[in-house]
Enzyme design. Sequence first.
Site, mmCIF file in Angstrom:
data_model
loop_
_atom_site.group_PDB
_atom_site.id
_atom_site.type_symbol
_atom_site.label_atom_id
_atom_site.label_comp_id
_atom_site.label_asym_id
_atom_site.label_seq_id
_atom_site.Cartn_x
_atom_site.Cartn_y
_atom_site.Cartn_z
ATOM 1 N N CYS A 1 12.777 5.246 4.589
ATOM 2 C CA CYS A 1 12.533 5.613 3.195
ATOM 3 C C CYS A 1 12.253 7.109 3.094
ATOM 4 C CB CYS A 1 11.397 4.789 2.611
ATOM 5 S SG CYS A 1 9.936 4.799 3.627
ATOM 6 N N GLU B 1 -1.104 3.957 0.125
ATOM 7 C CA GLU B 1 -1.344 3.304 1.419
ATOM 8 C C GLU B 1 -1.879 4.359 2.399
ATOM 9 O OE1 GLU B 1 1.067 -0.051 2.496
ATOM 10 O OE2 GLU B 1 2.773 0.923 1.553
ATOM 11 N N GLU C 1 5.801 0.147 -2.017
ATOM 12 C CA GLU C 1 6.569 1.318 -1.581
ATOM 13 C C GLU C 1 8.025 0.908 -1.593
ATOM 14 O OE1 GLU C 1 5.210 4.120 -1.269
ATOM 15 O OE2 GLU C 1 3.160 3.374 -1.255
ATOM 16 N N ASN D 1 12.924 -2.186 8.658
ATOM 17 C CA ASN D 1 13.230 -0.883 9.279
ATOM 18 C C ASN D 1 12.080 -0.338 10.132
ATOM 19 O OD1 ASN D 1 11.837 -0.498 6.838
ATOM 20 N ND2 ASN D 1 12.610 1.581 6.621
HETATM 21 P P1 NDP Z 1 14.432 -6.319 0.370
HETATM 22 O O1 NDP Z 1 13.648 -5.632 -0.673
HETATM 23 O O2 NDP Z 1 15.316 -7.440 -0.043
HETATM 24 O O3 NDP Z 1 13.456 -6.901 1.511
HETATM 25 C C1 NDP Z 1 12.150 -6.444 1.787
HETATM 26 C C2 NDP Z 1 11.238 -7.645 2.025
HETATM 27 O O4 NDP Z 1 11.146 -8.404 0.821
HETATM 28 C C3 NDP Z 1 11.758 -8.633 3.079
HETATM 29 O O5 NDP Z 1 10.671 -9.210 3.754
HETATM 30 C C4 NDP Z 1 12.469 -9.658 2.235
HETATM 31 O O6 NDP Z 1 12.648 -10.908 2.878
HETATM 32 C C5 NDP Z 1 11.515 -9.763 1.071
HETATM 33 N N1 NDP Z 1 12.102 -10.313 -0.154
HETATM 34 C C6 NDP Z 1 13.401 -10.335 -0.526
HETATM 35 N N2 NDP Z 1 13.538 -10.928 -1.735
HETATM 36 C C7 NDP Z 1 12.289 -11.301 -2.132
HETATM 37 C C8 NDP Z 1 11.770 -11.946 -3.279
HETATM 38 N N3 NDP Z 1 12.566 -12.335 -4.279
HETATM 39 N N4 NDP Z 1 10.438 -12.165 -3.350
HETATM 40 C C9 NDP Z 1 9.610 -11.768 -2.366
HETATM 41 N N5 NDP Z 1 10.054 -11.152 -1.236
HETATM 42 C C10 NDP Z 1 11.377 -10.912 -1.125
HETATM 43 O O7 NDP Z 1 15.267 -5.249 1.141
HETATM 44 P P2 NDP Z 1 16.488 -5.518 2.152
HETATM 45 O O8 NDP Z 1 15.940 -5.820 3.459
HETATM 46 O O9 NDP Z 1 17.461 -6.526 1.589
HETATM 47 O O10 NDP Z 1 17.198 -4.108 2.127
HETATM 48 C C11 NDP Z 1 18.001 -3.769 1.003
HETATM 49 C C12 NDP Z 1 17.818 -2.318 0.627
HETATM 50 O O11 NDP Z 1 16.449 -2.090 0.277
HETATM 51 C C13 NDP Z 1 18.080 -1.325 1.749
HETATM 52 O O12 NDP Z 1 19.434 -1.036 1.850
HETATM 53 C C14 NDP Z 1 17.245 -0.155 1.311
HETATM 54 O O13 NDP Z 1 17.963 0.600 0.366
HETATM 55 C C15 NDP Z 1 16.044 -0.786 0.642
HETATM 56 N N6 NDP Z 1 14.868 -0.850 1.555
HETATM 57 C C16 NDP Z 1 13.933 0.113 1.454
HETATM 58 C C17 NDP Z 1 12.867 0.132 2.332
HETATM 59 C C18 NDP Z 1 11.838 1.203 2.265
HETATM 60 O O14 NDP Z 1 11.077 1.370 3.216
HETATM 61 N N7 NDP Z 1 11.748 1.934 1.176
HETATM 62 C C19 NDP Z 1 12.709 -0.882 3.377
HETATM 63 C C20 NDP Z 1 13.740 -1.874 3.379
HETATM 64 C C21 NDP Z 1 14.771 -1.846 2.492
HETATM 65 P P3 NDP Z 1 14.038 -11.196 3.667
HETATM 66 O O15 NDP Z 1 14.063 -10.285 4.812
HETATM 67 O O16 NDP Z 1 13.904 -12.598 4.060
HETATM 68 O O17 NDP Z 1 15.147 -10.943 2.682
#
Ligand code: NDP
Length: 483
Positions: A282, A460, A248, A150
């Site tokens: 977020c 952070e 976060e 995001n």
């Molecule tokens: P994720 O937590 O799945 O992804 C965040 C990062 O973690 C990405 O780089 C992802 O890789 C990586 N990741 C995923 N699974 C693993 C794992 N098992 N071990 C290590 N790294 C991993 O979030 P999503 O992008 O799937 O979004 C899903 C929901 O998460 C959103 O709808 C939102 O609610 C929340 N979210 C919150 C954020 C915030 O700023 N608070 C930011 C993003 C999401 P990859 O992209 O390859 O899956």
Amino acid sequence: MTANNGIYIAGRWENGTTAIENRNPSDLSDIIGTYGQANADQLDEALSAARAAQPVWWRAGVQKRHDVLMAIGTELMARAEEIGRLLSREEGKPLAEGKGEVYRAGQFFTYFAAEALRLHGDLAESVRPGIEIDVRREAVGVVAIVSPWNFPVATPAWKIAPALAFGNAVVWKPANITPASAVALTEIISRQDIPAGLFNLVSGPGRDVGQRLIESPAVDAISFTGSVPVGRSIAAAAVTNMTKVQMEMGSKNPMLVMDDADLDLSVAHAANAAFGGTGQKCTAASRLIVHENIHDAFVERLVDAAKALRVGHALEDGTQIGPVVSESQLKQNLDYIEIGCNEGAELLCGGNRLERPTDGYFMAPAVFANTRNDMRINREEMFAPVTSVIKAGSYEEALAIANDSEFGLTAGIMTGSLARASHFRANMRAGCVMVNLPTAGTDYHVPFGGRGSSSFGPREQGRYAAEFYTSVKTAYVAAGDVS
Ligand code: NDP
């Protein structure tokens, strides 16, 4: 399918054995590129290269680290328009926000360039005569960075910049749906005069490359931003290896609108915080807790504001809300609309997929009213252009509702009363509180983070970032006699 983008290890761009296609969420016929996916051997190679490069970088000294960070930041700011366009094309935020994000990323680097020079320690008198004590900060070592889509440039920037400023090496696993932004940032870093292996990009699926990275005992510290479930699995892996961790995660940010607030300003701030970035922040305002005396007038104006927002192609002039980032995120959003309706919330506008001249994931901003704080739409992070209104009979009731959440990232109050504002600052359980401001929108030189399930580990940003990216060493020196 192979691709030579997305993997940068030990000072070289490498091919992936597999690759993914990156499409524009505003126009699915627009293919941005094909990006390589790192395999396990490449990840291990990146970790070894980082381990070897880190002491070299530490010994290079603070002036060198300052100069490199300043160069990265200056280039990001100068190229904000160009890289911002790429970011908006792959992530879907309107162009002005894409440019703003890249400029902000540059500011993180220039800020931490100066912080590199401020690695100050302490001197202490020993309780034992003849002994001198000093306390210094040292680099932690190899930092694993796992970042979301995001804010695909700003979030990694606020992690990479302090990691490098304080003498660490980096292995970065970016979100797999925004690889172009990751490559653009890496390309700038790759041209700096830094030891080969100091900075590594290992693109690939989170469940595979990400999981292997965070489980590796070769990592000294993990900085993560993303969802709560992934955060929990990272915390578990970090405890197993005794790795330092900073995370976060989700949020359910409340915004109180009191009966003494400026109504037009409240509506403008609520709409901005709820729908900006298509609600995929977020810091988005997802629970609007409104005093009953102004509830109906506020809701009526908010619905008008939501309906007036122009949803469209991120790169089109006049677009205020871009598409949702992906098909799965759009499906999740539409599911939450159904969940809210089934729970008895009243959908006053939006919540449907929109057709536009290009085929993209467009969604109309939604307002739910007559909601209760125990509904799923008020408990779970949606990450959608959807906000809920909860009616409260008093300030005290509104504050209690706001605090009734597992999350605690940002929280806001709209009020004309200094007494209420002060009470809210002191009694709201959140990492950031906003008075007469949207819940979204923070500065780059002060700490950012939350409480409860929103954050874990040291803060952070700002000078507080040193807590995570450095390790403290206390030295005792017996100087001895002169004679
Ligand atoms: P994720 O937590 O799945 O992804 C965040 C990062 O973690 C990405 O780089 C992802 O890789 C990586 N990741 C995923 N699974 C693993 C794992 N098992 N071990 C290590 N790294 C991993 O979030 P999503 O992008 O799937 O979004 C899903 C929901 O998460 C959103 O709808 C939102 O609610 C929340 N979210 C919150 C954020 C915030 O700023 N608070 C930011 C993003 C999401 P990859 O992209 O390859 O899956």
